[in-house]
Enzyme design. Structure first.
Site, PDB file in Angstrom:
ATOM      1  N   ARG A 236       1.062  -1.121  -0.046  1.00 29.59           N
ATOM      2  CA  ARG A 236      -0.001   0.041   0.113  1.00 29.59           C
ATOM      3  C   ARG A 236       0.911   1.173  -0.025  1.00 29.59           C
ATOM      4  NH1 ARG A 236      -3.687  -2.386  -1.849  1.00 29.59           N
ATOM      5  NH2 ARG A 236      -5.611  -3.170  -0.585  1.00 29.59           N
ATOM      6  N   HIS A 284      -1.576   1.090  -9.805  1.00 26.11           N
ATOM      7  CA  HIS A 284      -2.259  -0.105  -8.958  1.00 26.11           C
ATOM      8  C   HIS A 284      -2.829  -1.265  -9.668  1.00 26.11           C
ATOM      9  CE1 HIS A 284      -4.366  -0.408  -4.837  1.00 26.11           C
ATOM     10  NE2 HIS A 284      -4.196  -1.721  -5.473  1.00 26.11           N
TER      11      HIS A 284
HETATM   12  P1  NDP Z   1      -1.922 -11.767   4.026  1.00 29.30           P
HETATM   13  O1  NDP Z   1      -3.077 -11.118   5.003  1.00 29.30           O
HETATM   14  O2  NDP Z   1      -2.361 -13.175   3.442  1.00 29.30           O
HETATM   15  O3  NDP Z   1      -0.656 -11.873   4.493  1.00 29.30           O
HETATM   16  C1  NDP Z   1      -0.037 -10.676   5.144  1.00 29.30           C
HETATM   17  C2  NDP Z   1       1.512 -11.238   5.632  1.00 29.30           C
HETATM   18  O4  NDP Z   1       1.898  -9.927   6.296  1.00 29.30           O
HETATM   19  C3  NDP Z   1       1.390 -12.448   6.721  1.00 29.30           C
HETATM   20  O5  NDP Z   1       2.623 -13.099   6.432  1.00 29.30           O
HETATM   21  C4  NDP Z   1       1.637 -11.513   7.876  1.00 29.30           C
HETATM   22  O6  NDP Z   1       2.380 -12.225   8.696  1.00 29.30           O
HETATM   23  C5  NDP Z   1       2.524 -10.391   7.720  1.00 29.30           C
HETATM   24  N1  NDP Z   1       2.529  -9.494   8.661  1.00 29.30           N
HETATM   25  C6  NDP Z   1       1.316  -8.796   8.958  1.00 29.30           C
HETATM   26  N2  NDP Z   1       1.523  -7.696   9.930  1.00 29.30           N
HETATM   27  C7  NDP Z   1       3.147  -7.988   9.932  1.00 29.30           C
HETATM   28  C8  NDP Z   1       4.163  -7.290  10.873  1.00 29.30           C
HETATM   29  N3  NDP Z   1       3.501  -6.236  11.555  1.00 29.30           N
HETATM   30  N4  NDP Z   1       5.265  -7.859  10.924  1.00 29.30           N
HETATM   31  C9  NDP Z   1       5.649  -8.659   9.886  1.00 29.30           C
HETATM   32  N5  NDP Z   1       4.813  -9.343   9.128  1.00 29.30           N
HETATM   33  C10 NDP Z   1       3.606  -8.920   9.334  1.00 29.30           C
HETATM   34  O7  NDP Z   1      -2.093 -10.744   2.668  1.00 29.30           O
HETATM   35  P2  NDP Z   1      -1.995 -10.791   1.166  1.00 29.30           P
HETATM   36  O8  NDP Z   1      -0.496 -11.577   1.154  1.00 29.30           O
HETATM   37  O9  NDP Z   1      -3.036 -11.602   0.677  1.00 29.30           O
HETATM   38  O10 NDP Z   1      -1.791  -9.394   0.728  1.00 29.30           O
HETATM   39  C11 NDP Z   1      -0.772  -8.651   1.162  1.00 29.30           C
HETATM   40  C12 NDP Z   1      -1.323  -6.895   0.799  1.00 29.30           C
HETATM   41  O11 NDP Z   1      -1.019  -6.808  -0.615  1.00 29.30           O
HETATM   42  C13 NDP Z   1      -2.536  -6.554   0.925  1.00 29.30           C
HETATM   43  O12 NDP Z   1      -2.956  -6.414   2.320  1.00 29.30           O
HETATM   44  C14 NDP Z   1      -2.992  -5.546   0.015  1.00 29.30           C
HETATM   45  O13 NDP Z   1      -2.400  -4.322   0.838  1.00 29.30           O
HETATM   46  C15 NDP Z   1      -1.823  -5.773  -1.134  1.00 29.30           C
HETATM   47  N6  NDP Z   1      -2.255  -5.916  -2.345  1.00 29.30           N
HETATM   48  C16 NDP Z   1      -1.946  -5.285  -3.154  1.00 29.30           C
HETATM   49  C17 NDP Z   1      -2.385  -5.299  -4.958  1.00 29.30           C
HETATM   50  C18 NDP Z   1      -2.000  -4.522  -5.830  1.00 29.30           C
HETATM   51  O14 NDP Z   1      -2.312  -4.556  -6.891  1.00 29.30           O
HETATM   52  N7  NDP Z   1      -0.931  -3.746  -5.579  1.00 29.30           N
HETATM   53  C19 NDP Z   1      -3.213  -6.473  -4.852  1.00 29.30           C
HETATM   54  C20 NDP Z   1      -3.890  -7.159  -3.733  1.00 29.30           C
HETATM   55  C21 NDP Z   1      -3.099  -6.841  -2.573  1.00 29.30           C
HETATM   56  P3  NDP Z   1       1.653 -13.809   9.554  1.00 29.30           P
HETATM   57  O15 NDP Z   1       1.546 -14.885   8.429  1.00 29.30           O
HETATM   58  O16 NDP Z   1       2.476 -14.336  10.514  1.00 29.30           O
HETATM   59  O17 NDP Z   1       0.310 -13.415   9.903  1.00 29.30           O
HETATM   60  C1  OXD Z   2      -6.186  -5.427  -3.390  1.00 26.49           C
HETATM   61  C2  OXD Z   2      -5.724  -4.480  -4.329  1.00 26.49           C
HETATM   62  O1  OXD Z   2      -6.301  -5.169  -2.225  1.00 26.49           O
HETATM   63  O2  OXD Z   2      -5.962  -4.568  -5.644  1.00 26.49           O
HETATM   64  O3  OXD Z   2      -6.899  -6.467  -3.527  1.00 26.49           O
HETATM   65  O4  OXD Z   2      -4.868  -3.618  -3.785  1.00 26.49           O
END
Ligand code: NDP
Ligand code: OXD
Length: 321
Positions: A236, A284
């Site tokens: 983000r 994005h």
């Molecule tokens: P998930 O919720 O599946 O995974 C999040 C990961 O981040 C987990 O491994 C979690 O750890 C880790 N995490 C969370 N907080 C912390 C912290 N404080 N310190 C260290 N690690 C942390 O999310 P997704 O993989 O599905 O998606 C990630 C992000 O990608 C979304 O939230 C969104 O913002 C972004 N996104 C962007 C898109 C784009 O087009 N640019 C499209 C889709 C998503 P743990 O496994 O231990 O819980």
């Molecule tokens: C999502 C994105 O969160 O597109 O799916 O950013």
């Protein structure tokens, strides 16, 4: 197996309120109606009978806010991320699900691989030389010598890390809990971050935006980069301190970056990022959801919400992701 909407116990057809500036309501309406012919699909900035809405299917909250619907059974995000839903304003008892599907994940893996290979094969350096018509041989490193750190090891970060390990890169993944992923060195905890960043040639951010991760890509973080390190931010915009990135580029702490997400979207025309020669911007689009690929779990979650069954891909409201 969840009961179908036609089975006993399903008293009323679901009323789904849809809101997104990015997704096509007609496409979603057609897809949902195809699977759930009785569904009532409501969209638009005004809703005549907010008390009848069971489910909000939204990218961002509508102008009237999600609390305008007093009988919500579930909020279904049109994205994998949920920070844009402003969940802190929503009753913590209302279940929220995010969108996860194989196509969304595959698109993110493609984007990250494309950006990594661009940096790995020094295209950014050759691009700069081309401007000055300089024919200079930069010996390519082998993938095994190139170290990549992926912040976030969830649905997307884990798939990206495993995909890059499969290409032969040295890959570490950082998350809250330790993982066991093929070819990926798993790290957790704030105390492991500095050394992991310092050992990396390319850092990819795929963290969710929470109070813990906001602004994590900042001056201190960039101070740990070794010369020539590149950044890929697909998490983000608010993970990144934009002024600190410009300063780190100016001081040579970062060599180049791919940025897909921004503090303000669309990125304003006067923003300095647009004309920065070391930045590669995309609007994005690293990954996208669409009804063709994502509707199956949304339909299943509508059924689940109507029957009070736990949602697929439920968000842990206490963690915010
Ligand atoms: P998930 O919720 O599946 O995974 C999040 C990961 O981040 C987990 O491994 C979690 O750890 C880790 N995490 C969370 N907080 C912390 C912290 N404080 N310190 C260290 N690690 C942390 O999310 P997704 O993989 O599905 O998606 C990630 C992000 O990608 C979304 O939230 C969104 O913002 C972004 N996104 C962007 C898109 C784009 O087009 N640019 C499209 C889709 C998503 P743990 O496994 O231990 O819980
Ligand atoms: C999502 C994105 O969160 O597109 O799916 O950013």
């Amino acid at each position: 197996m969840t009961p179908s909407c036609d089975q006993p116990g399903y008293a009323e057809p679901a009323t789904v309120y849809f809101h997104s500036e990015l997704d096509d309501p007609l496409q979603w309406q057609a897809t949902l109606k195809n699977a759930l012919p009785d569904v009532r699909f409501v969209t638009g900035s005004t809703c005549d009978a907010p008390e009848s809405v069971d489910i909000a299917l939204v990218w961002t909250p509508p102008p009237q806010g999600l609390n305008a619907f007093p009988n919500l059974k579930a909020v279904l995000s049109l994205g994998a991320g949920v920070d844009q839903l402003q969940l802190e304003k929503l009753d913590p008892r209302i279940p929220v699900a995010r969108l996860i599907d194989l196509t969304l994940t595959a698109r993110m893996v493609e984007y990250c691989k494309a950006a990594v290979f661009y940096f790995h094969r020094n295209f950014h350096l050759h691009q700069r030389l081309q401007v000055s018509r300089i024919w200079e041989f930069i010996p390519p490193m082998s993938a095994a010598e190139r170290h990549i750190l992926v912040l976030g090891q969830g649905e997307l970060g884990a798939a990206v890390a495993v995909g890059l390990a499969g290409e032969g890169f040295g890959v570490s993944g950082w998350s809250r809990s330790i993982k066991s992923l093929p070819g990926v060195k798993s790290l957790s905890g704030a105390d492991r971050l500095e050394s992991a960043v310092a050992a990396s040639d390319i850092v990819i951010n795929l963290l969710p935006l929470t109070s813990q991760t906001r602004g994590i890509l900042n001056r201190e973080f960039f101070s740990w980069f070794k010369t020539g390190t590149c950044l890929i931010n697909v998490g983000r915009g608010a993970h990144l301190n934009e002024a600190d990135l410009l300063d780190a580029l100016h001081r040579g702490k970062i060599d180049a970056a791919f940025l897909d997400v921004f503090g303000q979207e669309p990125l304003p025309a006067e923003h300095p990022f647009w004309s920065h020669t070391q930045l590669h911007l995309t609007p994005h689009v690293a990954s996208l959801s669409d009804p063709v690929h994502s509707a199956t779990t949304v339909i299943e979650n509508i059924r689940r919400a109507m029957h009070g069954v736990p949602l697929l891909n439920a968000v842990d409201r206490s963690c915010g992701y």
